[in-house]
Design a protein around this motif. Structure first.
Motif, mmCIF file in Angstrom:
data_model
loop_
_atom_site.group_PDB
_atom_site.id
_atom_site.type_symbol
_atom_site.label_atom_id
_atom_site.label_comp_id
_atom_site.label_asym_id
_atom_site.label_seq_id
_atom_site.Cartn_x
_atom_site.Cartn_y
_atom_site.Cartn_z
ATOM 1 N N LEU A 139 -3.596 11.479 -1.832
ATOM 2 C CA LEU A 139 -4.147 12.388 -0.841
ATOM 3 C C LEU A 139 -4.147 13.807 -1.380
ATOM 4 C CD1 LEU A 139 -2.292 10.823 2.209
ATOM 5 C CD2 LEU A 139 -4.483 10.193 1.214
ATOM 6 N N ASN A 140 -5.341 14.374 -1.500
ATOM 7 C CA ASN A 140 -5.494 15.721 -2.059
ATOM 8 C C ASN A 140 -4.849 15.826 -3.442
ATOM 9 O OD1 ASN A 140 -6.872 16.983 0.232
ATOM 10 N ND2 ASN A 140 -4.934 16.667 1.312
ATOM 11 N N GLY A 141 -5.079 14.820 -4.257
ATOM 12 C CA GLY A 141 -4.491 14.782 -5.591
ATOM 13 C C GLY A 141 -3.137 14.118 -5.619
ATOM 14 N N GLY A 142 -2.532 13.933 -4.456
ATOM 15 C CA GLY A 142 -1.265 13.215 -4.368
ATOM 16 C C GLY A 142 -0.034 14.038 -4.667
ATOM 17 N N ARG A 143 -0.200 15.274 -5.114
ATOM 18 C CA ARG A 143 0.951 16.063 -5.561
ATOM 19 C C ARG A 143 1.354 17.159 -4.587
ATOM 20 N NH1 ARG A 143 2.266 14.955 -10.791
ATOM 21 N NH2 ARG A 143 0.780 13.659 -11.933
ATOM 22 N N SER A 144 0.386 17.860 -4.020
ATOM 23 C CA SER A 144 0.691 18.957 -3.110
ATOM 24 C C SER A 144 -0.431 19.071 -2.091
ATOM 25 C CB SER A 144 0.846 20.273 -3.875
ATOM 26 O OG SER A 144 1.147 21.335 -2.991
ATOM 27 N N GLN A 145 -0.069 19.246 -0.836
ATOM 28 C CA GLN A 145 -1.074 19.309 0.216
ATOM 29 C C GLN A 145 -1.513 20.755 0.453
ATOM 30 O OE1 GLN A 145 -2.242 16.286 1.111
ATOM 31 N NE2 GLN A 145 -0.746 15.773 -0.475
ATOM 32 N N PRO A 146 -2.825 20.997 0.530
ATOM 33 C CA PRO A 146 -3.334 22.381 0.616
ATOM 34 C C PRO A 146 -2.826 23.150 1.827
ATOM 35 C CG PRO A 146 -5.063 20.779 1.108
ATOM 36 C CD PRO A 146 -3.914 20.006 0.566
ATOM 37 N N TYR A 147 -2.617 22.468 2.942
ATOM 38 C CA TYR A 147 -2.136 23.155 4.141
ATOM 39 C C TYR A 147 -0.653 23.473 4.046
ATOM 40 C CZ TYR A 147 -1.534 18.159 4.773
ATOM 41 O OH TYR A 147 -1.253 16.839 4.548
ATOM 42 N N CYS A 148 0.015 23.007 2.985
ATOM 43 C CA CYS A 148 1.440 23.312 2.774
ATOM 44 C C CYS A 148 1.650 24.412 1.742
ATOM 45 C CB CYS A 148 2.180 22.055 2.294
ATOM 46 S SG CYS A 148 2.381 20.764 3.557
ATOM 47 N N GLU A 149 0.558 24.923 1.155
ATOM 48 C CA GLU A 149 0.667 25.825 0.011
ATOM 49 C C GLU A 149 1.586 27.006 0.246
ATOM 50 O OE1 GLU A 149 -3.200 26.983 -1.214
ATOM 51 O OE2 GLU A 149 -3.517 25.201 -2.450
ATOM 52 N N HIS A 184 0.847 -1.190 0.000
ATOM 53 C CA HIS A 184 0.000 0.000 0.000
ATOM 54 C C HIS A 184 0.884 1.242 0.000
ATOM 55 C CE1 HIS A 184 -3.251 -2.591 2.203
ATOM 56 N NE2 HIS A 184 -3.143 -2.881 0.911
ATOM 57 N N VAL A 185 0.514 2.229 -0.801
ATOM 58 C CA VAL A 185 1.343 3.424 -0.962
ATOM 59 C C VAL A 185 0.500 4.671 -0.750
ATOM 60 C CG1 VAL A 185 2.830 4.722 -2.532
ATOM 61 C CG2 VAL A 185 2.858 2.213 -2.584
ATOM 62 N N LEU A 186 1.019 5.606 0.054
ATOM 63 C CA LEU A 186 0.382 6.908 0.254
ATOM 64 C C LEU A 186 1.175 7.954 -0.503
ATOM 65 C CD1 LEU A 186 -0.818 5.202 2.603
ATOM 66 C CD2 LEU A 186 -0.738 7.260 4.018
ATOM 67 N N HIS A 187 0.529 8.659 -1.435
ATOM 68 C CA HIS A 187 1.182 9.694 -2.234
ATOM 69 C C HIS A 187 0.773 11.070 -1.735
ATOM 70 C CE1 HIS A 187 2.575 6.893 -5.397
ATOM 71 N NE2 HIS A 187 1.413 6.287 -5.238
ATOM 72 N N THR A 188 1.761 11.900 -1.392
ATOM 73 C CA THR A 188 1.467 13.267 -0.963
ATOM 74 C C THR A 188 2.263 14.314 -1.737
ATOM 75 O OG1 THR A 188 3.110 13.055 0.823
ATOM 76 C CG2 THR A 188 0.794 12.644 1.393
ATOM 77 N N SER A 215 4.770 18.812 1.863
ATOM 78 C CA SER A 215 3.837 17.794 1.388
ATOM 79 C C SER A 215 4.439 16.402 1.522
ATOM 80 C CB SER A 215 3.465 18.067 -0.076
ATOM 81 O OG SER A 215 2.829 19.325 -0.215
ATOM 82 N N HIS A 216 5.719 16.285 1.208
ATOM 83 C CA HIS A 216 6.418 15.003 1.279
ATOM 84 C C HIS A 216 6.455 14.475 2.710
ATOM 85 C CE1 HIS A 216 9.157 11.880 0.043
ATOM 86 N NE2 HIS A 216 10.173 12.360 0.736
ATOM 87 N N VAL A 217 6.737 15.336 3.649
ATOM 88 C CA VAL A 217 6.874 14.941 5.055
ATOM 89 C C VAL A 217 5.532 14.534 5.653
ATOM 90 C CG1 VAL A 217 7.330 15.865 7.355
ATOM 91 C CG2 VAL A 217 8.976 16.239 5.511
#
Length: 373
Positions: A241-251, A219-223, A260-262
């Motif tokens: 997660l949230n599209g897997g590319r960039s997290q909104p709270y990290c914008e 299983h893989v989680l992409h952030t 996003s990676h962390v």
């Protein structure tokens, strides 16, 4: 706790200053003189280096004894006397580049498993062989380290460790380490959970990549797919997660990609206390749920994900995971909150260069400040 949060925040901010110039090269600390070590200090292991490796240690933490116990591979009776509980699931945590046994962000996950209870937690520490600025050496060392870890767990299995209760959880390069290690084991690994598996220098080397054949369930989680993290599907079930590319709270943090990676680690930690259902979606991250599949049953991500899960799953959530302030979880960890990072940014970044703080829950991107403004 405040000092730990601030240290973590400053590390992200400092790395962000480097990464804004050349996102991949600088973020990997290649050819950088910003650290006490240099490329001359990099340690390179040969493929058939003798095991055990003096720079590779495995430490055990248990619910009853939540402090570090280094595994003694020369004692046949060590496991029985260590406090290891055979009825509990065993988790092997593997940190990524520039990590270690007692470093952030992997310790957030260690502490979450111990706080949840019911787990034996082994932590692999290969920090000496993946120290900055030696990312290239770290990638090179994946195979020799994985071979030694596999030998160690072969010994632990003979001492009573149950393979059907063993899960390897790895972050970044650590996710690929789980997969490579599985190829050296003389038994079938039960499950691998890859937390945003690393992309740089791995994409062009398939033998180093995590893949579905590495365990009964992968299983893989992409952030941060496509930047620090791999964008392609790597497991039986891939969670975007949230599209897997960039997290909104990290914008609007100083380094959106690294943040996003962390935070894949915080999603995994939260899954121990709260189930987040993810819906079936497209074959790749950032693809919305197709109408034809929208009615399919969702599955929880992270630790409670069923072994039978298969395909791609998507989740949208606009609050920082496992942060007690935003998630409402009393078991949450403040190191998964963003406030300390903003506070640190305010004291280290000139006022004219500070990014605007995003509104909670907002889907709109704030304007970026261009160089020279």
């Amino acid at each position: 706790m405040a000092l730990v949060n601030l240290g973590f925040a400053l590390a992200i901010i400092f790395n962000g200053v480097l990464a804004q110039r050349m996102p991949i090269k600088e973020a990997l600390f290649l050819n950088s003189d910003a650290f006490n070590t240099s490329l001359d200090d990099c340690v390179w292991r040969r493929e058939r280096e003798p095991c055990p490796d003096p720079d590779v240690t495995i430490n055990l933490y248990t619910e009853a004894e939540p402090f570090k116990k280094e595994v003694d591979l020369f004692s046949e009776d060590w496991l029985r006397q260590s406090g290891w509980e055979p009825s509990h699931e065993t988790i092997l945590l593997i940190h990524g580049y520039a990590g270690g046994d007692d470093t952030l962000p992997i310790v957030v996950l260690r502490d979450a498993y111990l706080r949840r209870g019911g787990y034996n937690v082994f932590m692999l520490d290969w920090g000496r062989l993946c120290q900055p600025p030696c990312y290239v050496a770290a990638v090179h060392n994946l195979r020799p380290v994985a071979r030694c870890v596999a030998e160690a767990f072969g010994s632990l299995r003979r001492a009573g460790l149950r393979p059907d209760r063993l899960t390897c959880v790895g972050h970044s390069l650590g996710a690929h380490m789980c997969g490579i290690m599985a190829n050296y084991l003389n038994f079938r690994l039960n499950r691998i959970i890859g937390l945003d598996p690393a992309r740089p220098l791995i994409r062009s080397a398939p033998p180093l990549r995590l893949d579905p054949g590495d365990a009964r369930a992968v299983h893989v989680l992409h952030t941060n797919a496509g930047r620090y993290g791999e964008g392609a599907r790597l497991g039986h079930a891939d969670f975007c997660l949230n599209g897997g590319r960039s997290q909104p709270y990290c914008e609007d943090t100083p380094n959106e990609a690294l943040c996003s990676h962390v935070w894949s680690i915080c999603y995994q930690a939260e899954s121990l206390f709260r189930m987040r259902p993810a819906s079936p979606c497209g074959r790749r991250c950032s693809v919305r749920v197709p109408p034809a599949r929208a009615a399919a049953l969702p599955v929880p991500l992270g630790q409670p994900a069923p072994m039978t899960a298969s395909g791609a799953y998507c989740l949208e959530d606009f609050s920082a995971p496992f942060c007690p302030k935003t998630s409402g979880l009393l078991e949450g960890d403040e190191r998964c909150c963003l406030d300390k990072q903003y506070e640190a940014a305010a004291t280290t970044t000139p006022r004219t260069q500070r990014p605007n703080r995003p509104r909670p829950g907002s889907r709109l991107r704030a304007a970026r400040i261009k160089p020279g403004q």
